[in-house]
Design a protein around this motif. Structure first.
Motif, PDB file in Angstrom:
ATOM      1  N   THR A 152       0.833  -1.206   0.000  1.00  0.00           N
ATOM      2  CA  THR A 152       0.000   0.000   0.000  1.00  0.00           C
ATOM      3  C   THR A 152       0.864   1.252   0.000  1.00  0.00           C
ATOM      4  OG1 THR A 152      -0.136  -0.099   2.412  1.00  0.00           O
ATOM      5  CG2 THR A 152      -1.925  -1.116   1.177  1.00  0.00           C
ATOM      6  N   ASP A 156       0.780   4.108  -2.925  1.00  0.00           N
ATOM      7  CA  ASP A 156       0.504   5.502  -2.569  1.00  0.00           C
ATOM      8  C   ASP A 156       1.667   6.418  -2.926  1.00  0.00           C
ATOM      9  OD1 ASP A 156      -2.028   4.967  -1.638  1.00  0.00           O
ATOM     10  OD2 ASP A 156      -1.440   4.819   0.461  1.00  0.00           O
ATOM     11  N   GLN A 395      -4.568   4.960   5.692  1.00  0.00           N
ATOM     12  CA  GLN A 395      -5.609   4.277   4.913  1.00  0.00           C
ATOM     13  C   GLN A 395      -6.981   4.510   5.541  1.00  0.00           C
ATOM     14  OE1 GLN A 395      -4.439   3.211   2.070  1.00  0.00           O
ATOM     15  NE2 GLN A 395      -2.343   3.510   2.828  1.00  0.00           N
ATOM     16  N   LYS A 398      -8.122   8.143   4.916  1.00  0.00           N
ATOM     17  CA  LYS A 398      -8.595   8.324   3.538  1.00  0.00           C
ATOM     18  C   LYS A 398     -10.009   7.782   3.367  1.00  0.00           C
ATOM     19  CE  LYS A 398      -5.244   6.289   1.287  1.00  0.00           C
ATOM     20  NZ  LYS A 398      -4.523   5.779   0.100  1.00  0.00           N
ATOM     21  N   GLN A 416       0.364  12.479   3.369  1.00  0.00           N
ATOM     22  CA  GLN A 416       0.753  11.829   2.119  1.00  0.00           C
ATOM     23  C   GLN A 416       2.228  12.036   1.831  1.00  0.00           C
ATOM     24  OE1 GLN A 416      -2.244  13.556  -0.690  1.00  0.00           O
ATOM     25  NE2 GLN A 416      -2.196  11.513  -1.569  1.00  0.00           N
ATOM     26  N   SER A 876      -7.511   0.826  -1.413  1.00  0.00           N
ATOM     27  CA  SER A 876      -7.578   2.284  -1.273  1.00  0.00           C
ATOM     28  C   SER A 876      -9.003   2.754  -1.490  1.00  0.00           C
ATOM     29  CB  SER A 876      -6.679   2.992  -2.305  1.00  0.00           C
ATOM     30  OG  SER A 876      -5.368   2.517  -2.269  1.00  0.00           O
ATOM     31  N   GLU A 878     -10.369   6.807  -1.372  1.00  0.00           N
ATOM     32  CA  GLU A 878      -9.936   8.161  -1.040  1.00  0.00           C
ATOM     33  C   GLU A 878     -10.654   9.180  -1.921  1.00  0.00           C
ATOM     34  OE1 GLU A 878      -5.791   8.742  -3.316  1.00  0.00           O
ATOM     35  OE2 GLU A 878      -5.892   6.888  -2.143  1.00  0.00           O
TER      36      GLU A 878
END
Length: 981
Positions: A152, A156, A395, A398, A416, A876, A878
């Protein structure tokens, strides 16, 4: 007329700012019809050796200096590096000559520079990108590590960089080539993810020295890497390895950091060296051509670490090199020109050659005898845990932002960026200076505050709770059994957010004061609470000196909704006597009888090699002094036996480590909590140590085979003392321990036809199975000699004013069972361990009766988990653009696991997935989210596995009918959904 070049001295040129240059007469625009991408590549002469010269700069996002120090050029006495000046100089040089090129990789630095650039400068750079003169390669926020990173985090990191450059430059900002030139070994899952991102190729530098020698001999330095056994050609990517890392060839390293002489072409001067230089270049080209299959195209990386700080110095010499090499092309059959990795890749593809394939990975990396880079799998364990914990919180944050319809990711941008930096191959690896590590920790901590602020801003108003500014509503110190919320408040609520896409039962452990009754309630009933004393080793921690807690109150919360929350009310009142149940003393033999059959756990350590002149064990390298670890013994134990759990506390024959083994009711696995440190280094001789935990199941006959995870996803088979792709020769006998150590990002297992022993961890660690029936993981390291890989600092982590050694606390989880049960447990537990619930605390004056009677919704879910089933994971969720969300869905079983149900394909209706949201439109994209999947066609490569009847491009488009989508084993699909409430 040729390119205009100023006659001003270099020093004067550097005094000009881009604000002055702007779009002045100095700027020479390129041809109006020029385009980015493959169409703008130099024309290849198939009758010659075409040498692609690629100007580049590798800019570490922190290493010996912090990110900020590198960008601004601070602390030059540590390392002469100032990244902002690289961009300034590059734009100046490219503005003078449209034939020049440059590739940009690390977007963290470019984004910062771009944010401060003038509009005139931005306009120039736009044109350069549109014409392919500046090309983005790789394009992640940082150049990530491939061993210690969770998938992940990898996704990202790349997606963050992709979005920034796509938003600025449109389609010309989409990278087509992955560029991992400096990481210390390469992951099969990384190759798979890069393929899913739409990359046509991948280039890097570091592979085992024996692997490289054998590949150069057989001309297999370029190959097609099959990234997933489950996904076939969609997961494969053309991969090239450089012969000499990623600097320019020796004799042609012209930057201020090198000592190579410039090309002196004035024959009147005594320093004239033109013929010598061109002869050397021709010799270097011909030597390199013997290492590769193609005899038409060759790439040289003309740059290195923080190169092009004086861009004029580089380009003047490269101009001369190109000019004089080409003047002799009739004699040498060699022509040189400015190029990019993507143009080189396209030229190779056009040759139509048939390439070898690779199916395993490039771990562990060794650059010489006894020099295995497997120490960094464990180095700086506290940061590895901090990153994993923060990544999980990110996570969850988001998800909440998307489900509560935040318009974009602006509120989480700081986090981020911090996590993107943390993926860097000198961050998560622990191969950095101590002050840089502290800076990384601080960035994550500040990002965590942002994440909890974002979550509370969305959830708490729904619960009628008023948020106070600058208040931390989390307990970030639960890892040391400390929490001011539970220690100082009589009545409070805890909102438990479950980021998993399925309901969860969760054992909550909250530190509380002694002689307190803790009652816990959900919306309708009271929960059973047990009390366990906090271990003395934890109570003694310096970090807890202000904590009042001496007990852990434990209760089980059931059915926490999928991607939703459940609120628990807690009431604490004083009592006259403690409810603490006394611990039962046990002999080591009695403890062993209560463990599973054939099972044992031990803590031990290797002594570190410390000879600087030969090779030392350090931040990168693991080299034990002896071929046997010194194992401690259990001298006594105590047991807590309750209704919710049994807990065994083990006192060891050493006083600087302890172990706790737990078994929760209704949980199939055992939990091992380890506490290590300070690692002693004093005595008659200063001596570094590498701490391991060894787990034994004597009933498993694994015949040297064991399986390790790749970045938390697919499991890779290992064979002790062997490599699938090359002959290890005497490597295993020369160093039988470090040569068999692999990165364990999330899990490792051994097995035979009847049973398996599976082990999962809470952070990246190095590990192996050195004997049948055994698994060992390295949990902590303290070494005292630099291992001579450039860091120039020992890995001696200390804490507090007295500089005592660092103490680290962590967990392992183990499970015994047959293949089917073990597979399901591993896959499910890996997700649960990474995406742990987030706990948000709030004090209240309400009585429990009033709270239960209130109309506030005490449970809530954002999705319909029944739509997903138990083999699909939400990677994800977001906010994207206004009215849009990004969704990544993953089938997290492998095809070869052949489970009767979980390893089969599955179908999902996206319009039935979300509670309260309607999907209006579905756009499938590449994994990075930066291009529609239907527009992404990848170059096709001929291999012995695939015939040449394919089209030149390989399409990745998948079948989709309205909002109905299917997922195959190990597949991740990415969608941008337009939604309405």
């Amino acid at each position: 007329m040729g390119p205009i070049r100023t006659a001003l001295p270099l020093l004067v040129i550097q005094l000009f700012s881009l604000e002055v240059w702007g779009t002045s007469p100095w700027f020479v625009p390129g041809p109006k019809e020029a385009t980015c991408g493959y169409d703008g590549c130099p024309k290849i002469d198939p009758a010659m050796i075409n040498v692609h010269l690629v100007p580049h700069s590798h800019d570490d996002v922190g290493w010996k200096k912090t990110v900020d120090q590198y960008y601004y050029g601070d602390k030059q006495w540590v390392q002469r590096a100032g990244v902002q000046y690289i961009f300034d100089g590059i734009v100046q040089e490219l503005s003078l000559d449209p034939s020049k090129k440059f590739i940009q990789v690390e977007i963290a630095y470019f984004w910062r520079w771009w944010s401060q650039a003038s509009e005139e400068t931005k306009s120039m750079v736009h044109q350069m990108v549109n014409e392919g003169r500046i090309e983005f390669i790789g394009g992640g926020w940082s150049m990530n590590d491939e061993a210690a990173t969770h998938y992940t985090g990898l996704i990202d990191n790349m997606a963050l960089g992709f979005k920034q450059i796509k938003d600025i430059f449109g389609d010309c900002g989409i990278p087509r080539v992955a560029w991992q030139i400096d990481p210390f070994g390469h992951s099969k899952e990384q190759a798979n993810l890069f393929a899913q991102m739409g990359f046509d190729g991948l280039f890097f530098a570091r592979i085992d020295y024996r692997d490289k020698a054998q590949r150069m001999e057989s001309q297999e330095m370029q190959m097609v890497w099959e990234g997933s056994d489950s996904l076939g050609e969609d997961s494969s990517i053309f991969t090239g390895v450089f012969t000499d890392l990623y600097a320019a060839p020796s004799g042609f390293q012209f930057d201020m950091r090198y000592d190579d002489d410039p090309i002196v072409d004035d024959i009147r001067l005594r320093e004239y060296n033109l013929k010598e230089k061109i002869d050397l270049f021709v010799e270097t080209v011909l030597s390199n051509m013997t290492k590769y299959q193609s005899q038409t195209n060759l790439m040289f990386t003309m740059g290195g670490d923080f190169n092009f700080q004086i861009a004029n110095l580089n380009y003047q010499n490269l101009d001369k090199l190109i000019k004089y090499v080409n003047e002799r092309s009739g004699e040498t059959n060699i022509r040189a020109f400015y190029s990019t990795p993507s143009c080189f890749l396209k030229a190779l593809n056009d040759e139509g050659l048939t390439w070898p394939t690779k199916t395993d990975d490039f771990f562990p990396y060794a650059d010489g005898p006894n020099s295995y880079w497997s120490g960094y799998f464990t180095s700086r364990p506290s940061f590895k845990f901090h990153e994993r914990q923060t990544n999980g919180m990110f996570q969850a944050a988001k998800q909440v932002a998307a489900l509560f319809q935040a318009p974009n990711m602006d509120e989480l941008f700081d986090l981020q960026r911090a996590l993107g930096v943390a993926q860097h191959h000198d961050a998560i690896t622990g191969t950095n200076h101590a002050d840089v590590d502290a800076d990384y920790h601080l960035r994550l901590h500040e990002g965590q505050l942002v994440a909890q602020g974002s979550m509370t801003s969305h959830i708490f108003p729904v619960l009628n709770q008023v948020i106070e500014k600058d208040t931390d509503y989390t307990c970030s110190r639960l890892n040391i059994s400390s929490c001011s919320w539970t220690e100082e408040n009589g009545q409070l609520t805890v909102t438990i957010y479950n980021p998993l896409p399925r309901a969860l039962n969760y054992n909550v452990r909250l530190p509380v004061q002694d002689k307190m009754t803790v009652r816990a309630f959900d919306a309708t009933s009271e929960l059973s609470v047990e009390y366990v004393p906090i271990p003395n080793e934890i109570l003694a921690l310096e970090e807890r000196r202000q904590s009042l807690a001496v007990l852990d109150a434990i209760f089980r919360v059931t059915n926490i909704p999928a991607m939703g929350y459940k609120v628990i009310y807690i009431d604490q009142t004083p009592i006259d006597e403690s409810l603490l149940k006394p611990l039962e003393n046990m002999s080591p033999e009695d403890f062993q009888k209560e463990m599973p059959d054939n099972f044992n756990v031990q803590l031990g350590h290797y002594l570190s090699h410390q000879d600087y002149d030969t090779q030392a064990s350090g931040a990168y390298i693991f080299w034990p002094l002896e071929e046997k670890a010194e194992m401690s013994t259990i001298v006594s134990s105590e047991k807590y036996e309750g209704g919710l759990l049994n807990e065994w506390r083990l006192k060891l024959s050493i006083d600087w480590a302890s172990l706790i083994v737990r078994k929760y009711e209704d949980s199939p696995e055992y939990e091992v909590e380890w506490l290590v440190g300070p690692i002693p280094i004093d005595g008659d001789e200063l001596q570094g140590k590498e701490i391991i935990l060894r787990y034994t199941d004597s009933g498993v006959a694994n015949e040297g085979r064991f399986f390790t995870d790749a970045n938390g996803r697919q499991m890779i088979q290992r064979q002790r003392d062997a490599r699938p792709s090359f002959d290890l020769e005497d490597g295993a006998q020369e160093e039988p321990i470090a040569s068999n150590y692999y990165p364990i990002t999330s899990g490792i297992f051994i097995g035979d036809e009847t049973s398996q022993l599976s082990l999962l961890n809470d952070r990246s660690q190095g590990g192996s199975s050195l004997k049948d029936g055994e698994i060992e993981l390295m949990v902590h390291r303290r070494t005292l000699v630099d291992d001579r890989r450039g860091l120039l600092e020992v890995l001696n982590e200390t804490a507090f004013e007295d500089q005592s050694g660092l103490i680290v606390r962590g967990k392992h989880f183990f499970f015994q069972g047959n293949e089917a049960l073990s597979t399901v447990w591993r896959r499910t537990k890996m997700q649960e361990q990474f995406l742990q619930p987030s706990l948000l605390f709030f004090d209240t004056l309400e009585t429990v009766e009033d709270w239960q009677a209130s109309s506030v919704e005490k449970t809530w879910s954002g999705i319909n988990s029944d739509e997903l089933g138990d083999n699909v994971h939400v990677v994800s969720l977001e906010p994207w653009d206004d009215g849009q969300i990004l969704l990544r869905l993953e089938h997290f079983f492998e095809a070869q696991e052949k489970h009767a149900r979980q390893s089969q394909s599955t179908t999902i209706d996206l319009n039935k997935l979300f509670q309260g949201l309607t999907v209006l439109d579905v756009l499938e994209t590449t994994l990075g989210g930066n291009a529609p999947l239907e527009s992404m066609e990848r170059l096709h490569w001929n291999t012995h596995s695939w015939n040449s009847e394919h089209d030149a491009y390989h399409s990745m488009v998948r079948r989709q009918q309205d909002t109905q989508i299917s997922l195959e084993p190990m597949q991740i699909r990415t969608f941008i959904l337009t939604i309405e409430s």
